[in-house]
Design a protein around this motif. Sequence first.
Motif, PDB file in Angstrom:
ATOM      1  N   LYS A 128       1.620  50.591 -20.069  1.00 46.13           N
ATOM      2  CA  LYS A 128       1.786  51.586 -19.005  1.00 46.13           C
ATOM      3  C   LYS A 128       2.607  52.757 -19.523  1.00 46.13           C
ATOM      4  O   LYS A 128       3.759  52.606 -19.885  1.00 46.13           O
ATOM      5  CB  LYS A 128       2.486  50.972 -17.779  1.00 46.13           C
ATOM      6  N   PHE A 129       1.994  53.918 -19.589  1.00 42.53           N
ATOM      7  CA  PHE A 129       2.687  55.127 -20.021  1.00 42.53           C
ATOM      8  C   PHE A 129       3.487  55.711 -18.863  1.00 42.53           C
ATOM      9  O   PHE A 129       3.100  55.576 -17.698  1.00 42.53           O
ATOM     10  CB  PHE A 129       1.680  56.182 -20.506  1.00 42.53           C
ATOM     11  N   LYS A 130       4.583  56.385 -19.195  1.00 41.61           N
ATOM     12  CA  LYS A 130       5.401  57.077 -18.201  1.00 41.61           C
ATOM     13  C   LYS A 130       5.586  58.524 -18.644  1.00 41.61           C
ATOM     14  O   LYS A 130       6.689  59.045 -18.684  1.00 41.61           O
ATOM     15  CB  LYS A 130       6.750  56.375 -18.048  1.00 41.61           C
ATOM     16  N   ILE A 131       4.486  59.151 -18.996  1.00 39.78           N
ATOM     17  CA  ILE A 131       4.506  60.526 -19.498  1.00 39.78           C
ATOM     18  C   ILE A 131       4.655  61.492 -18.326  1.00 39.78           C
ATOM     19  O   ILE A 131       3.946  61.399 -17.329  1.00 39.78           O
ATOM     20  CB  ILE A 131       3.211  60.829 -20.289  1.00 39.78           C
ATOM     21  N   GLU A 132       5.596  62.420 -18.470  1.00 39.08           N
ATOM     22  CA  GLU A 132       5.834  63.414 -17.426  1.00 39.08           C
ATOM     23  C   GLU A 132       4.927  64.630 -17.583  1.00 39.08           C
ATOM     24  O   GLU A 132       4.451  65.173 -16.596  1.00 39.08           O
ATOM     25  CB  GLU A 132       7.299  63.866 -17.466  1.00 39.08           C
ATOM     26  N   LYS A 133       4.715  65.037 -18.851  1.00 38.98           N
ATOM     27  CA  LYS A 133       3.948  66.258 -19.077  1.00 38.98           C
ATOM     28  C   LYS A 133       3.447  66.302 -20.507  1.00 38.98           C
ATOM     29  O   LYS A 133       4.149  65.921 -21.434  1.00 38.98           O
ATOM     30  CB  LYS A 133       4.845  67.473 -18.819  1.00 38.98           C
ATOM     31  N   ILE A 134       2.233  66.782 -20.689  1.00 41.57           N
ATOM     32  CA  ILE A 134       1.720  67.058 -22.032  1.00 41.57           C
ATOM     33  C   ILE A 134       2.245  68.438 -22.413  1.00 41.57           C
ATOM     34  O   ILE A 134       2.007  69.416 -21.716  1.00 41.57           O
ATOM     35  CB  ILE A 134       0.181  67.014 -22.066  1.00 41.57           C
ATOM     36  N   LYS A 135       2.983  68.488 -23.523  1.00 39.43           N
ATOM     37  CA  LYS A 135       3.635  69.730 -23.927  1.00 39.43           C
ATOM     38  C   LYS A 135       2.818  70.535 -24.931  1.00 39.43           C
ATOM     39  O   LYS A 135       2.949  71.748 -24.997  1.00 39.43           O
ATOM     40  CB  LYS A 135       5.012  69.431 -24.536  1.00 39.43           C
ATOM     41  N   LEU A 136       1.992  69.845 -25.754  1.00 44.28           N
ATOM     42  CA  LEU A 136       1.282  70.554 -26.815  1.00 44.28           C
ATOM     43  C   LEU A 136       0.062  69.758 -27.243  1.00 44.28           C
ATOM     44  O   LEU A 136       0.118  68.534 -27.354  1.00 44.28           O
ATOM     45  CB  LEU A 136       2.213  70.725 -28.031  1.00 44.28           C
ATOM     46  N   ILE A 137      -1.027  70.464 -27.465  1.00 45.24           N
ATOM     47  CA  ILE A 137      -2.206  69.901 -28.118  1.00 45.24           C
ATOM     48  C   ILE A 137      -2.552  70.871 -29.246  1.00 45.24           C
ATOM     49  O   ILE A 137      -2.778  72.053 -28.995  1.00 45.24           O
ATOM     50  CB  ILE A 137      -3.398  69.743 -27.158  1.00 45.24           C
ATOM     51  N   LYS A 138      -2.513  70.360 -30.476  1.00 43.81           N
ATOM     52  CA  LYS A 138      -2.781  71.219 -31.629  1.00 43.81           C
ATOM     53  C   LYS A 138      -3.860  70.597 -32.491  1.00 43.81           C
ATOM     54  O   LYS A 138      -3.752  69.451 -32.913  1.00 43.81           O
ATOM     55  CB  LYS A 138      -1.521  71.410 -32.462  1.00 43.81           C
ATOM     56  N   GLN A 139      -4.898  71.358 -32.759  1.00 45.87           N
ATOM     57  CA  GLN A 139      -5.993  70.905 -33.607  1.00 45.87           C
ATOM     58  C   GLN A 139      -5.532  70.826 -35.048  1.00 45.87           C
ATOM     59  O   GLN A 139      -4.965  71.768 -35.589  1.00 45.87           O
ATOM     60  CB  GLN A 139      -7.169  71.866 -33.494  1.00 45.87           C
ATOM     61  N   ARG A 140      -5.757  69.665 -35.685  1.00 43.94           N
ATOM     62  CA  ARG A 140      -5.409  69.479 -37.095  1.00 43.94           C
ATOM     63  C   ARG A 140      -6.640  69.610 -37.982  1.00 43.94           C
ATOM     64  O   ARG A 140      -6.553  70.037 -39.121  1.00 43.94           O
ATOM     65  CB  ARG A 140      -4.775  68.117 -37.300  1.00 43.94           C
ATOM     66  N   SER A 141      -7.785  69.190 -37.466  1.00 43.39           N
ATOM     67  CA  SER A 141      -9.062  69.302 -38.177  1.00 43.39           C
ATOM     68  C   SER A 141     -10.156  69.252 -37.111  1.00 43.39           C
ATOM     69  O   SER A 141      -9.856  69.218 -35.917  1.00 43.39           O
ATOM     70  CB  SER A 141      -9.219  68.161 -39.184  1.00 43.39           C
ATOM     71  N   SER A 142     -11.396  69.207 -37.540  1.00 47.29           N
ATOM     72  CA  SER A 142     -12.508  69.168 -36.585  1.00 47.29           C
ATOM     73  C   SER A 142     -12.497  67.930 -35.700  1.00 47.29           C
ATOM     74  O   SER A 142     -13.022  67.950 -34.596  1.00 47.29           O
ATOM     75  CB  SER A 142     -13.834  69.236 -37.335  1.00 47.29           C
TER      76      SER A 142
END
Length: 90
Positions: A26-40
Motif C-alpha cells: 500500500k503506497f502512501k504517496i501524496e504527490k507525483i513531483k517529477l516524471i523525466k524521460q530517460r530513454s524511449s
Amino acid sequence: MNDFFNNNPSTELFDKSVLEAVKDHKFKIEKIKLIKQRSSFNCDVVAQDPKGYRSFLVSLQKNSSFTHLYKISDVKEQKIISTYQWKDNL
C-alpha cells in the motif's frame, strides 16, 4: 502512475508481473513531483510521501495491441542521486 500510487493499478496500464509484485503493498504517496524521460522506454518518477521523496525507475513496453500503445512493464525504487529529481520541484 496515479493509479499505481493510489493502490488501484489496472491491467490496461500495467503488466501482470507488476500487478502481482505490488498486490499486497500500500503506497502512501501524496504527490507525483517529477516524471523525466530517460530513454524511449524508461523514465524516472519522483513522488513525495510523508517521509520525503522517493524515486522510481519505470520501464515501458510498446505494443499496438495495448489500449494506450504502452504498458508499464516494471517499477523499481531507486536512490535519488541527482538534484534534478527533487531540488527544482519543491
